[in-house]
Design a protein around this motif. Structure first.
Motif, PDB file in Angstrom:
ATOM      1  N   VAL A   1      23.796  -2.969 -15.859  1.00 55.54           N
ATOM      2  CA  VAL A   1      22.697  -2.067 -15.533  1.00 55.54           C
ATOM      3  C   VAL A   1      23.239  -0.992 -14.593  1.00 55.54           C
ATOM      4  CG1 VAL A   1      20.456  -1.843 -14.404  1.00 55.54           C
ATOM      5  CG2 VAL A   1      20.933  -3.825 -15.864  1.00 55.54           C
TER       6      VAL A   1
ATOM      7  N   GLY B   1      17.815  -5.920 -14.954  1.00 53.96           N
ATOM      8  CA  GLY B   1      16.936  -5.071 -15.748  1.00 53.96           C
ATOM      9  C   GLY B   1      15.460  -5.389 -15.704  1.00 53.96           C
TER      10      GLY B   1
ATOM     11  N   LEU C   1      22.693  -4.491 -27.220  1.00 55.87           N
ATOM     12  CA  LEU C   1      21.999  -4.996 -26.039  1.00 55.87           C
ATOM     13  C   LEU C   1      21.535  -6.432 -26.240  1.00 55.87           C
ATOM     14  CD1 LEU C   1      20.665  -4.434 -23.237  1.00 55.87           C
ATOM     15  CD2 LEU C   1      18.621  -3.744 -24.508  1.00 55.87           C
TER      16      LEU C   1
ATOM     17  N   TRP D   1      21.167   1.000 -19.505  1.00 54.65           N
ATOM     18  CA  TRP D   1      22.166  -0.025 -19.812  1.00 54.65           C
ATOM     19  C   TRP D   1      23.463   0.666 -20.227  1.00 54.65           C
ATOM     20  CZ3 TRP D   1      20.115  -4.913 -19.132  1.00 54.65           C
ATOM     21  CH2 TRP D   1      18.725  -5.058 -19.250  1.00 54.65           C
TER      22      TRP D   1
END
Length: 459
Positions: free
Chosen positions: A417, A121, A409, A392
């Motif tokens: 991802v 990410g 998260l 996500w």
């Protein structure tokens, strides 16, 4: 002129991390070229021209891409060593090995470091590289090439060291540059690689390593060089109690006062760690808008302590997150730092009130963009900003029973991802990198780690 192509992402939860922390339980994002054109609740407007792709992001949370503010890529090939050392002993143990790196090693290590972050990410990365053995090749160019191939937005903090053991520093004598050599090489790197444009993919900062490996002259002249060239400044600061003692013995003052005396406080400066900061230090950082790269996992690995992040934020200090080098944070992942920042800071004086999930996400996105000087361009999802964003996947076993996606998260397991976009270009799909070969990188990093270990042993 060719029409601007659009990508429409719909049916997703969105955490914009804008100034109002705007969130949408079910929203859309429209990417036009390399910019975010629009976002909001519900489905995207009908009839948008030149839509080349529609993404049904049901079950996903969309956030700004993560921004890493401190790292040492070359350490990817020295992971798992000196695992029970404090910072000074760890440095003494590893400097003789690090001083034998070459361009091929650094390129492979940069590939490994960047790949691990990007698949987790990170869309904006940085590297603080300060080890330049004589005859080792074009190390800065190798790192920048690896970042370009991976597809991330990148800041190279061109580091340097000129205080070796003979001068009372920590690095071996053969591991440092001269004052003039370091300044000249840094200036050349800025002039060759730094891009000051809004959508720049590569920028360069001036980054002498630390008070215990850099002379006062290199700090002072490095700051003057950076401001003459119009680039940012980065270094390590206040990482351990030993550093504070070192500064008081050598300079007659603590690290923050020493940095201020050399021109190293200001809104164009950010420092890594800043663990041992008193009220006066925090006030000086707040007054000058000096930024901090908070590295909770590395700080714990080296037993450095708990940085006073809640107090920094309350005072108005810009704070972002950093992986730090993977010789002190072997996972090399920034998304786990969201969780670790929250948990570690709750062990400090503020306990459960130290940080919440949304503050942790802000540290890893907008806060990071602030300290890199790029908050106008990235770090939040807003119309007109660069299209750096992550999808996500939050509907799997790991997260599906947590109602709040931001909490899921940050506090849940590392989320998969599904897609990561940088500058409007997708670089990750279903957890795999699209533009580099992860398996080939794994092989080359293993081979280069073994080669370095062999060279260091023979020496």
């Amino acid at each position: 002129m060719a029409a601007v192509q659009r990508i429409v992402i719909e049916n997703c939860a969105i955490a914009t991390v804008d100034a109002d922390d705007t969130e949408y339980a079910d929203g859309h994002v429209v990417i036009a070229g390399n910019r975010i054109e629009a976002l909001g609740a519900g489905r995207a407007p009908e009839g948008l021209p030149d839509v080349v792709r529609r993404v049904d992001a049901t079950g996903h949370l969309v956030t700004p891409g993560l921004v890493n503010t401190h790292h040492h890529y070359y350490q990817w090939i020295t992971r798992g060593l000196a695992t029970d050392h404090n910072l000074f002993d760890w440095l003494v143990a590893l400097y003789p090995t690090w001083a034998r790196i070459d361009e091929q090693m650094v390129y492979a290590a940069a590939q490994g470091s960047l790949a691990m972050m990007a698949r987790g990410g990170v869309t904006t990365a940085m590297d603080h590289h300060y080890v330049f053995p004589a005859g080792s090749g074009d190390l800065s160019g190798a790192i920048i090439r690896a970042a370009r191939e991976t597809g991330v937005r990148f800041t190279l903090a061109r580091g340097s060291m000129d205080r070796s053991e003979k001068d009372g520093g920590l690095p071996p004598d053969f591991a440092v540059e001269t004052l003039d050599g370091a300044l000249a090489a840094t200036e050349a790197t800025v002039k060759e690689h730094h891009d000051s444009s809004f959508d720049a993919m590569t920028q360069v900062a001036v980054a002498p390593c630390s008070p215990f490996s850099v002379s006062t002259e290199l700090l002072r002249e490095g700051a003057e060089l950076a401001r003459r060239l119009g680039v940012r400044l980065h270094t390590h600061g206040s990482e351990t109690v030993e550093e504070e003692q070192f500064c008081k013995e050598l300079f007659g003052m603590g690290p923050t006062d020493y940095f201020e005396s050399t021109g190293w406080l200001g809104e164009d400066v950010w420092m890594a760690h800043c663990v041992h900061m008193n009220d006066s230090d925090i006030a000086a950082f707040a007054r000058t808008k000096t930024g901090v790269a908070h590295c909770p996992s590395s700080n714990a690995r080296l037993a450095a302590g708990i940085a006073r992040v809640p107090d920094m934020l309350a005072a108005g200090v810009p704070v972002g997150l950093g992986v730090d080098g993977t010789a002190s944070n072997e996972s090399g992942e920034l998304h786990t730092e969201l969780r670790n920042a929250l948990l570690v800071n709750r062990l400090g004086a503020h306990r459960e009130a130290a940080l919440n999930a949304r503050q942790a996400l802000r540290l890893g996105t907008y806060g990071g963009a602030q300290v890199l000087g790029r908050a106008a361009e990235t770090g939040s999802l807003e119309a007109g900003k660069l299209a750096d964003l992550v999808l996500w996947k939050m509907d799997t076993l790991a997260h599906a029973s947590i109602a709040d996606p931001v909490t899921a998260l940050v506090l849940g397991a590392a989320a998969p991802v599904t897609a990561s976009f940088v500058n409007g270009r997708q670089i990750v799909e279903n957890g795999r990198l699209l533009h580099v070969d992860e398996d080939a990188i794994a092989r080359s990093t293993r081979d280069e780690a073994r080669r370095l270990a062999r060279i260091a042993a023979e020496a």
